[in-house]
Design an enzyme around this catalytic site. Structure first.
Site, PDB file in Angstrom:
ATOM      1  N   ARG A  50     -13.601  75.154  23.222  1.00 26.41           N
ATOM      2  CA  ARG A  50     -14.767  76.624  23.988  1.00 26.41           C
ATOM      3  C   ARG A  50     -13.878  77.936  23.802  1.00 26.41           C
ATOM      4  O   ARG A  50     -14.902  79.305  23.577  1.00 26.41           O
ATOM      5  CB  ARG A  50     -14.946  76.163  25.639  1.00 26.41           C
ATOM      6  N   LYS A 149      -6.200  57.683  24.960  1.00 27.42           N
ATOM      7  CA  LYS A 149      -5.748  57.093  26.401  1.00 27.42           C
ATOM      8  C   LYS A 149      -5.490  57.939  27.223  1.00 27.42           C
ATOM      9  O   LYS A 149      -4.855  59.079  26.581  1.00 27.42           O
ATOM     10  CB  LYS A 149      -4.728  56.008  25.728  1.00 27.42           C
ATOM     11  N   HIS A 179      -1.070  55.236  21.032  1.00 31.28           N
ATOM     12  CA  HIS A 179      -0.188  56.002  19.115  1.00 31.28           C
ATOM     13  C   HIS A 179       0.405  54.869  19.796  1.00 31.28           C
ATOM     14  O   HIS A 179       0.888  54.115  18.772  1.00 31.28           O
ATOM     15  CB  HIS A 179       0.005  56.780  19.501  1.00 31.28           C
ATOM     16  N   LYS A 183       3.026  52.609  15.668  1.00 36.79           N
ATOM     17  CA  LYS A 183       4.071  53.003  15.052  1.00 36.79           C
ATOM     18  C   LYS A 183       4.628  52.084  14.874  1.00 36.79           C
ATOM     19  O   LYS A 183       4.702  50.742  14.822  1.00 36.79           O
ATOM     20  CB  LYS A 183       5.370  52.413  16.883  1.00 36.79           C
ATOM     21  N   GLU A 217      12.080  57.483  29.292  1.00 33.07           N
ATOM     22  CA  GLU A 217      12.176  58.743  27.918  1.00 33.07           C
ATOM     23  C   GLU A 217      12.694  59.698  29.161  1.00 33.07           C
ATOM     24  O   GLU A 217      13.294  60.117  30.430  1.00 33.07           O
ATOM     25  CB  GLU A 217      10.716  59.375  28.587  1.00 33.07           C
ATOM     26  N   ASP A 236      -0.555  56.019  33.808  1.00 35.50           N
ATOM     27  CA  ASP A 236       0.045  56.847  31.920  1.00 35.50           C
ATOM     28  C   ASP A 236       0.881  55.694  30.681  1.00 35.50           C
ATOM     29  O   ASP A 236       0.698  56.269  29.322  1.00 35.50           O
ATOM     30  CB  ASP A 236       0.807  58.147  32.145  1.00 35.50           C
ATOM     31  N   HIS A 241       0.855  51.405  26.801  1.00 34.42           N
ATOM     32  CA  HIS A 241       1.828  50.990  26.249  1.00 34.42           C
ATOM     33  C   HIS A 241       2.419  49.443  26.712  1.00 34.42           C
ATOM     34  O   HIS A 241       2.412  48.982  25.462  1.00 34.42           O
ATOM     35  CB  HIS A 241       2.618  52.931  26.308  1.00 34.42           C
ATOM     36  N   LYS A 339       9.971  59.070  33.691  1.00 34.76           N
ATOM     37  CA  LYS A 339      10.636  59.846  32.875  1.00 34.76           C
ATOM     38  C   LYS A 339      12.090  60.308  33.666  1.00 34.76           C
ATOM     39  O   LYS A 339      12.447  59.723  34.141  1.00 34.76           O
ATOM     40  CB  LYS A 339      10.191  60.769  33.299  1.00 34.76           C
TER      41      LYS A 339
END
Ligand code: BG6
Length: 491
Positions: A50, A149, A179, A183, A217, A236, A241, A339
């Site tokens: 935009r 996703k 993704h 891998k 992570e 998430d 995954h 996380k």
């Protein structure tokens, strides 16, 4: 490394081109493929967003973001200049039918050229954007659409998106990205399982005690906190995954590696997942959020402090998943992701059953069950833990040692990363690396049930200090079954 084969020339429109995904991942990935000569020079990359920018301003933006992530002197780099020339910018609101779509039409070449639309947009915009593409006649025959996703935020929103996008693009033209499937080490799972005779005969409840899948992570929600707070770790990471990894470990041998053959086998695993209901959720799923702590000696704030408000969102999940079929009856799959954990690593651990009878005397040491450790990232490796005799005189002493296949030592290191591979796979039309509609919906059904059970049972969102491996309850989940999370430092 095998020679890289160029793809056919294409016109790729990236919607959401000024966003994080496009600037941080997609454009650098395209540049890297360009550098390796995989992208024909007459291809077009059309950036759509935009913001009122022109080509030059957009190219500057791409350059700036690239340099934040990679060390490279772009000014002197003729490859960069040639790539930048291929970038054109079209200001457009994809959800507004009355926006000036003629600019986009003009940016495309003739309609016989392979045409791709990458929606790097929030999922709620997938359906309106696709409908607008159709309304303006841009979905020429053979064109493809790429959706990131998460597809929706639950089963119902996913089904609606799939339905509406499916009215514009056929299922074979829809590339739903997870993704992790791009891998290298994840793709190797299929070959490890089905390219070796060794494992398959005991790859079942007779030979395997349990499986652990961890995606840890050390980063926090960071700049994505606004999105992340609406999602949480279950939506998430687990819904896509971790479940995809589980499917690749648990699926039946496919008759070939064609996209639909593999996707059908994965779907069967998802459909066989036992629902986790409110009355047994406390023993099967743990959710938690990081509080302040320290990672590698550095103090880090808690999730709520980062977000700037209080929150009920979980940043850590541990689940005992069970697959109700013959192969896996009684074999739990423990899934864990979070996380701000102590360090970043993704790993699958296959814990085999103990030997049926111990032949060594107690003073020779302990015979331990074999374990296959598939390290997905970083330092990709496959390690098979075996019992051996400790060499030397003085009777039998046994040791548990790894047979170690390290990617860095065995293979050339420089292979394309997940997004590079996935983008090339879209252009080649290789659907095998993407999720089919029914897989996505089956995965949502299972995770929706967990969310519902947490709500119904009023399960608390626990806390864990940043820099740890989650709350104590995560260890208890396994301790109840006389098991523990694999920790390399203990082997
Ligand atoms: C994304 C999630 O899909 O995967 C992120 O939305 C997460 O929250 C990321 O950080 C992890 O990917 P990787 O490749 O770094 O393990």
């Amino acid at each position: 490394m095998a020679a890289l084969v160029p793809v056919e020339p294409f016109d790729l429109a990236i919607f959401g081109a000024t966003g994080d995904l496009a600037l941080g991942k997609l454009l650098p990935s395209l540049f890297h493929r360009w550098c390796d000569g995989q992208i024909p020079a007459n291809s077009r990359i059309i950036a759509v967003a935009r913001d009122e920018l022109d080509d030059a301003a957009f190219r500057q933006l791409v350059r700036k973001r690239y340099l934040e992530g990679y060390e490279r002197d772009l000014d002197e780099d003729s490859t960069w200049h040639a790539f930048a020339e291929r970038l054109v910018y079209v200001p457009l609101n994809a959800t507004d039918r009355d926006s000036d779509w003629s600019l986009l039409k003009a940016a495309f070449g003739d309609s016989s050229r392979l045409r791709l639309f990458y929606l790097a947009l929030p999922p709620s915009l997938y359906a309106p954007a696709s409908e607008n593409l159709a309304h303006h006649g841009l979905n020429s025959p053979g064109s493809r659409i790429v959706l990131e996703k998460p597809i929706g935020s639950n089963f119902h929103t996913a089904r609606e998106i799939n339905q509406r996008v499916g009215e514009v693009f056929g299922e074979d033209s829809i590339f739903r990205i997870d993704h992790y499937l791009g891998k290298e080490s994840v793709q190797n799972l299929l070959i490890l399982r089905f390219g070796n005779w060794l494992f398959e005969p005991i790859w079942n409840a007779t030979g395997i005690d349990h499986v652990q899948i961890t995606v840890a992570e050390s980063v926090g929600a960071g700049k994505r906190a606004a999105y992340y707070d609406t999602a949480g770790a279950l939506r998430d990471m687990v819904q896509n995954h971790l479940l995809q990894l589980m499917c690749l470990v648990a699926m039946e041998p496919p008759s070939d590696l064609e996209a639909d053959t593999v996707r059908t086998e994965k779907l069967k695993v998802l459909q066989a997942l036992r629902p986790i209901r409110a009355d047994d959720i406390s023993g099967k799923a743990v959710r938690a959020r990081y509080a302040s702590g320290a990672i590698k000696g550095e103090a880090v704030p808690g999730y709520e402090a980062e977000l700037g408000q209080s929150s009920d969102t979980e940043t850590f999940v541990a689940i005992k998943a069970e697959i109700d079929n013959w192969r896996w009856a009684g074999v739990p799959f423990y899934l864990r992701t979070g996380k701000r954990m102590s360090h970043r690593y993704s790993e699958i651990v296959i814990q085999f059953k103990p030997v049926p009878h111990d032949v060594v005397k107690a003073d020779s040491g302990k015979i331990r069950p074999n374990r296959l450790i598939i390290r997905l990232q970083p330092d990709e490796a496959v390690r098979l833990m075996l019992m051996t005799k400790d060499p030397g005189p003085g009777g039998v002493r046994v040791r548990y040692v790894p047979l170690n296949l390290s990617y860095a030592e065995t293979f050339e290191k420089n292979y394309p990363d997940a997004y590079e591979r996935l983008l090339m796979a879209v252009i080649r039309g290789n659907l095998g690396l993407f999720m089919r509609r029914d897989e996505v919906e089956a995965a949502w059904r299972w995770t929706d049930q967990i969310l519902q059970s947490w709500t119904d049972s009023q399960s608390p969102v626990l806390t864990y200090p940043a820099g740890t491996d989650g709350p104590a309850e995560s260890a208890l989940l396994l301790a109840k079954d006389n098991r523990e999370w694999f920790d390399e430092s203990r082997t």
